[in-house]
Design a protein around this motif. Sequence first.
Motif, short mmCIF file in Angstrom:
data_model
loop_
_atom_site.label_atom_id
_atom_site.label_comp_id
_atom_site.label_asym_id
_atom_site.label_seq_id
_atom_site.Cartn_x
_atom_site.Cartn_y
_atom_site.Cartn_z
N GLN A 33 0.83 -1.20 0.00
CA GLN A 33 0.00 0.00 0.00
C GLN A 33 0.87 1.26 0.00
O GLN A 33 1.94 1.28 0.61
CB GLN A 33 -0.90 0.01 1.24
CG GLN A 33 -1.93 -1.12 1.28
CD GLN A 33 -2.94 -1.02 0.16
OE1 GLN A 33 -3.37 0.06 -0.22
NE2 GLN A 33 -3.33 -2.17 -0.38
N HIS A 34 0.40 2.30 -0.67
CA HIS A 34 1.16 3.55 -0.74
C HIS A 34 1.39 4.14 0.64
O HIS A 34 2.43 4.77 0.90
CB HIS A 34 0.42 4.55 -1.63
CG HIS A 34 0.46 4.19 -3.08
ND1 HIS A 34 0.16 5.09 -4.09
CD2 HIS A 34 0.76 3.03 -3.72
CE1 HIS A 34 0.28 4.49 -5.26
NE2 HIS A 34 0.62 3.25 -5.06
N GLU A 35 0.42 3.96 1.55
CA GLU A 35 0.57 4.51 2.90
C GLU A 35 1.77 3.89 3.61
O GLU A 35 2.47 4.57 4.38
CB GLU A 35 -0.70 4.28 3.72
CG GLU A 35 -1.93 5.05 3.24
CD GLU A 35 -2.56 4.41 2.01
OE1 GLU A 35 -2.17 3.27 1.64
OE2 GLU A 35 -3.44 5.06 1.40
N ILE A 37 4.56 2.81 2.23
CA ILE A 37 5.80 3.40 1.69
C ILE A 37 5.99 4.81 2.24
O ILE A 37 7.11 5.23 2.55
CB ILE A 37 5.75 3.40 0.15
CG1 ILE A 37 5.71 1.96 -0.37
CG2 ILE A 37 6.95 4.15 -0.44
CD1 ILE A 37 5.52 1.84 -1.86
N ALA A 38 4.89 5.56 2.39
CA ALA A 38 4.98 6.92 2.90
C ALA A 38 5.47 6.95 4.34
O ALA A 38 6.11 7.92 4.77
CB ALA A 38 3.62 7.61 2.78
N GLU A 39 5.17 5.90 5.11
CA GLU A 39 5.54 5.87 6.52
C GLU A 39 6.97 5.41 6.76
O GLU A 39 7.48 5.51 7.88
CB GLU A 39 4.58 4.95 7.28
CG GLU A 39 3.14 5.47 7.32
CD GLU A 39 2.17 4.42 7.82
OE1 GLU A 39 2.63 3.28 8.10
OE2 GLU A 39 0.97 4.71 7.93
N PRO A 50 5.76 1.53 -5.74
CA PRO A 50 4.38 1.86 -6.10
C PRO A 50 4.29 2.10 -7.61
O PRO A 50 5.21 2.65 -8.21
CB PRO A 50 4.10 3.15 -5.31
CG PRO A 50 5.45 3.79 -5.16
CD PRO A 50 6.43 2.65 -5.03
N ALA A 264 4.20 8.03 -8.68
CA ALA A 264 3.65 7.43 -7.46
C ALA A 264 4.65 7.50 -6.31
O ALA A 264 4.29 7.76 -5.16
CB ALA A 264 3.25 5.98 -7.73
N TYR A 265 5.93 7.26 -6.61
CA TYR A 265 6.96 7.28 -5.57
C TYR A 265 7.08 8.67 -4.96
O TYR A 265 7.18 8.82 -3.73
CB TYR A 265 8.30 6.83 -6.16
CG TYR A 265 9.42 6.76 -5.14
CD1 TYR A 265 9.54 5.66 -4.29
CD2 TYR A 265 10.35 7.78 -5.01
CE1 TYR A 265 10.56 5.58 -3.35
CE2 TYR A 265 11.37 7.72 -4.08
CZ TYR A 265 11.46 6.61 -3.25
OH TYR A 265 12.47 6.55 -2.32
N CYS A 268 4.33 9.40 -2.66
CA CYS A 268 4.51 8.73 -1.37
C CYS A 268 5.61 9.38 -0.53
O CYS A 268 5.54 9.40 0.70
CB CYS A 268 4.86 7.25 -1.58
SG CYS A 268 3.55 6.27 -2.30
N ARG A 269 6.63 9.91 -1.19
CA ARG A 269 7.78 10.49 -0.48
C ARG A 269 7.97 11.94 -0.91
O ARG A 269 8.96 12.30 -1.56
CB ARG A 269 9.05 9.69 -0.81
CG ARG A 269 8.92 8.20 -0.72
CD ARG A 269 8.86 7.70 0.70
NE ARG A 269 10.09 7.99 1.44
CZ ARG A 269 10.26 7.68 2.72
NH1 ARG A 269 9.28 7.11 3.40
NH2 ARG A 269 11.40 7.97 3.33
N CYS A 280 12.64 2.04 -1.81
CA CYS A 280 12.05 0.90 -2.53
C CYS A 280 13.08 0.25 -3.44
O CYS A 280 13.99 0.91 -3.94
CB CYS A 280 10.86 1.35 -3.37
SG CYS A 280 9.48 2.06 -2.44
#
Length: 800
Positions: A33-35, A37-39, A50, A264-265, A268-269, A280
């Motif tokens: 999930q994108h969340e 990766i963001a965390e 992502p 997408a990356y 997320c970041r 990633c």
Amino acid sequence: LYQLRIVIKEVDYIKTREDDETANLIWNDSAVQHEKIAELRNYQRINHFPGMGEICRKDCLARNMSKMIKCQPQEYSFIPKTWIFPAEYTQFQNYVKELRRKRKQKTFIVKPANGAMGHGISLIRNCEKLPAQEHFIVQEYLDKPFLMEGYKFDLRIYILVTSCDPLRIFLYNDGLVRMGTEKYHAPSEANLSQLYMHLTNYSVNKHNENFERDETVDKGSKRSISWFTEFLRTNDYDVAKFWGDVSELVVKTIIVAEPHVLHAYRMCRPGQPPGSDSVCFEVLGFDIILDRKLKPWLLEINRAPSFGTDQKIDYDVKKGVLLNALKLLNIRYSSDKKRNLAQQKAEAQRRLYGHGSMKKLSAASSDWEKQRHTLERRREELKERLAQVRKQISRDEHEKQHLGNYRRIYPPDDKLLLEKYESLLSAAFQTFLAGRAASLQKEMNNPLKRMKEEDILDLLEQCELDDEKLMGKSSRQRGPKPMTAMPESSQTPRRQRPDYLADFTSGSSGDDSCSSSDEEVEEERRRSLKPSPAPSASPTLSGPIRRSISCPRSIASLSSPNEVRALSTRPSPTVPIATPLVRPSSATLRSHSLSRSGSAHRVPHSNSLGTIHSNIGDPLINLRSKEQEAELVRQTLAVLTAMRIRFPGKTEEEAEAVLDEILDNWKYHKSKVASYWLVKLDSTKQRKVLDIVRTNVRSALQRIWREPDVESLHLYRLFNRVFNRLLWSHGQGLWNCFLNTGSSWETIFSKSSEVVSPQELQCCRRLVQLCRDCLLVVYKFVSESRGSLTGLSPEWDDTR
């Protein structure tokens, strides 16, 4: 995950609880999930990007490939024709009707849109029976595959993507050959249901009683790609072309995904600067089939390839894939955590106290404040890019030492291939993100992205000079006197001006001298087989401004051209290394923030910026004596001097008259040339104008020096510095050559300890003359052919 546990133990990792949020490495068998990766913290790594599903789902792969095929049909001819049902049901039926009208019949393969392991796959020839409303894909069946011992087979190629920003792709040099278990025959109504013949999936064929689990390397239904490579070599196939085709297929496919993944990356970041370590990575399994001409065709891509080990060959191949991948990732446990904590503290302090933030301009700001602000913003941009370049140097060095059985396929060492890939990347961004991510396209075209460390340092140095001038400080010694400037008055004195332009051609005498010099150089190389011993030189750097050891020059000031000559008589070492010259006291005026020391992990100069020169070129450079170098420089100067103009559609005499007319009426043309060069051309088109000169000079150097990769030549590095200086400040560097004011491009050599001989300086002066006159002819050509000065016309490109 048994195989992964074995590899983890071998690299001394410790398996933690699944709910541990501080783990360095997180491995998931499914999409993330994108969340999540963001965390992640900056020191953590997770094994999925992502957006990678855009090429790993069969329907998404078909949809995205179809878009790229429309804009780049020649480059994307490695995937069979595909239709996505139900959306493209009508197009498919029209295609079948066209085949029937031509009295042709083809076989099609039907696959679930998101299926795996061969489930739900079937072959059809009677296309009317296909349901119109179900969700699946239909593909042309490749009925003439390359066979081995009469069996159809496919290849499982393992690919490691370590970063999407910037993109870095590695190919594992081994993999699996997965064979069918029934002898292959062309598809017919009678054998369409014989899936053991037509499908090569291991999960399908392992249930056949004919499946062979033989541990011998050249037997069994599953073999290694290293064995297959040797099989091709033994049977006189072109192995290098085969692997080149496979590498291109992989890179071009991931280029299709890159706009989606990068967008997408970054979503997320959002706070992660470009070029920083990626949180990633991804190990992909490419399934490729070969036709009878050994052309690779892409079947599908697995984002979670199986690492199960039913046989010894699985264990050997898959263990290497994982083990070498983890070594390449360079995860450093506690040191990464400490560095992340320090970065968080520094970022908090920066936000709290405003360190590093520039003062914002108000509407009432003066011109002087605006100039200072522009200069400061430029300096911050250069510093940021310099940090990225130095970090990349360290990363390249680590990769080179820990490749194992991987090899990097993007970015490639071949510069022509890199240019082709970058062109495809640009087309992909335009196709998929034209309306959503224009900033990504602009970032790709940033001229700083192509610059090396030494070039950025030159630009930073020029920022300091401009800042001192703006602040009213006395300028330091500028070194050699600038070349003769273009006069301002209408009474333009006649000057001896050589002829040159886009498509440079040497005169007959120049051609003869080039051909004879090539033979002399070759003869010298045959006689000179023993390199001279390199004198020792201390790598210490003096003064507060230093270059990293990866950068081939330190900074020093030369007081006069005579000093340049004196330096040029010194013996140069075989491997370039920074010359320890004492910096004058005026250097203390510079800011300590421009320290030229590298990162803690310094790398030798030979690995500078990760550039990998050919094994052939380096010994030849070392074998050249000082006399040979001087002779080749002299020949280069002669060829540059002999270059002639060829104005599109005009004779040489007419082209000469065009330049004479511009010079004679300089008062009239001055404002128009300035408007064209400084205002109407953006940085990309300015670079394109100078590339006319750069391309022809490069080919001349390759011919004279017998060096395919001229990047390693000292003279070409000097030329690159000149080109960058001419493009400085949106082309102001070149425009200064037309004026009596402004700093000269020659100051880039007066501020450096790099040895520049008088003949090399003459070559650089000649280069500037070529660029200056090339601009005038392009300006005249565009104004005549289009009636407006908006840019280069297609006709101009055709004459290059």
